[in-house]
Structures are given as C-alpha cells and as structure tokens.
Design an enzyme around this catalytic site. Sequence first.
Site, PDB file in Angstrom:
ATOM      1  N   HIS A  14       0.828  -1.211   0.000  1.00 55.42           N
ATOM      2  CA  HIS A  14       0.000   0.000   0.000  1.00 55.42           C
ATOM      3  C   HIS A  14       0.859   1.256   0.000  1.00 55.42           C
ATOM      4  CE1 HIS A  14      -2.965   3.013   0.797  1.00 55.42           C
ATOM      5  NE2 HIS A  14      -3.894   2.130   0.484  1.00 55.42           N
TER       6      HIS A  14
ATOM      7  N   GLU B 243       0.539   3.751  -3.162  1.00 59.06           N
ATOM      8  CA  GLU B 243       0.656   5.125  -2.671  1.00 59.06           C
ATOM      9  C   GLU B 243       2.037   5.293  -2.047  1.00 59.06           C
ATOM     10  OE1 GLU B 243      -2.716   6.133  -0.134  1.00 59.06           O
ATOM     11  OE2 GLU B 243      -4.037   5.186  -1.583  1.00 59.06           O
TER      12      GLU B 243
ATOM     13  N   HIS C 158      -7.496  -2.105  -4.543  1.00 60.66           N
ATOM     14  CA  HIS C 158      -6.190  -1.827  -5.157  1.00 60.66           C
ATOM     15  C   HIS C 158      -5.710  -3.014  -6.002  1.00 60.66           C
ATOM     16  CE1 HIS C 158      -5.656   1.985  -3.260  1.00 60.66           C
ATOM     17  NE2 HIS C 158      -5.643   1.498  -2.044  1.00 60.66           N
TER      18      HIS C 158
END
Length: 294
Positions: A172, A203, A235
């Site tokens: 992530h 991210e 995601h």
Amino acid sequence: MRHLSSLLIALFFFTFAALANAATPSGIVLVAFGTSMESAKPSLDAIDKAYKKAYPDTPVIWAYTSDIIRAKLAKEQNQKVFSVKEALDACKKQGIVSIRVQSLHVTGGEEFNMLQRMIVRYLNKNPGAFDHVYLGHPLLESSKDLDEVISALLASVKEKRKAGEALILMGHGNDRGPSDITLAHVADTLHAKDSLAFLATVEGANTFDTILPELKKSGVKKALLMPFMVVAGDHANNDLAGDEDDSWASQLKKSGISVEANLIGLGSVPGIQQIYLRHTKDTHDDLANPTKKD
Ligand code: CO
C-alpha cells in the site's frame, strides 16, 4: 515419594492456572482497515478460521477502522461490522476483562497509530473497564517477521510461478507514518533473496516507476502479480490487475511483459496467519497498564 510430591505440586499449579483462567474472561478483537469487496472476503475468513482454531474457547470479535467501508457495508449489504469503539463496548457488555487486540495491518503506519489512539481514548473514557488490553502489533515489526513473511510468500507462489518469471508485489504505502521506509526495506530484502522478485507501492514513495526500469532491463517475459496487502481488494483488482491504462498490468503489457494475476491477500497465506497469531500470543504491550518494566 519425591516424584509424587512434585506431581502433586504440578497438579496444584495446573488447577490454579485453570481456575485463574476461568475467572478471567478474555476475548480477541481483530482489527482490519476493512473491505466491502467480495474478492477480499476469503483472506479475512481465513484469518478468522485460524484464530478460532488457535483460541477455540475465546470469543473472536472483528472491527474495521474505516468509517466509509462500515457505512457502505451497512447500506449496500445490510451488514453490521463494529468500529473499534463498538468492539470494545461489546467486550465490556460480555464481561470480558482481558482483551487481546490484534492489528491486521501490514506495517506500523498511520492506520496502526490511529488504532492505538482509539484504544487509549476508550480507556480514558472508560477507566477500569478492562484489566488488560494487550495490543498485538502489525505483520512487520521485526527482522524475524520479515524473514518469515518473505519465506511464506515465496513458498505460496512456488507452484504458480515458473523459473525465469518475475514476481511483482503491490504494497500500500503512505506518505505519512513509517510505512514507506518499512516497505522499502521489504522490497530490498525480497529482491536480494530473489533477483526477479520486486515490491512497489500504490501510494507513497515506492512507486511502480521505481521498479519498472529494472524489470525491463531484466529481460523477463512474464510476471506474476500479487497484492502485498492483507486482502485482495480494490487496489489489487483495479490498480494492480485492472484494465485501465495506468494499472500495473497494463503498463507491463505495454512493455512487452505478459502478466498473470494472483489475487490472493496475505491473510490467505497460512505462514502469514501464524505470524499474526504469534504477535497476538507474545505481546506484552498492555495499553490498560502502560508501565515501563525495564
Ligand atoms: Co488505499
């Protein structure tokens, strides 16, 4: 005679321990960010199953930290999932006085920091509600964890990945908190162990651009894609394996690398479940009694 007396002493302590245990109702609270996607469910179910197997006589209660996801589940699927506060309320109502809260986060980043603040706030507002609130830390806390995570992960894809194929993991990542530096270290350690295994994040600082040039240079023809997140949710399905132009799968295909998606969350990997269970069992971080012992 000596044997008999030591046996009696042992029996005495066993009985004492059993009574002490029965007198201390305990519970487990598993905390995830949350997900509303069907594809993500199997990973959380697998974790639930592993905990119920390891703690057959202890209530296992779930909480999601994401307000948006809980609201969405309530509205669209008529499904009620507790917030952290609601889960602690439920424990209190059931007379549970010793809780083990396990963070199902991957790193001790922003979400984990928030979980700690939520528990501390609850304890401040409800003094004496619990004797113990032990906090189990996220998946990656120590070098031992990292070694075990990498071994479990590589073993889990062994059958799906042929020799010469790359493994690309999507973590992530986050600009805030220490997630990015933890995941950068995971990426380096993984890559040192397996030169065709790469990790980048959706991210934060470790973007896909940080690995794409080396991937192209490596000359691999095919890559196995997998989320490095506890569930294979939004995601994984969109940013990693989706059809959009900027998904990692599309960018790889454009570079002449064919892809196969292994949309399985880390929670589905038995070796990963064992690390969470170890953190739950071994934690001495009692937020209800925050004393410095050494
Ligand atoms: Co996200």
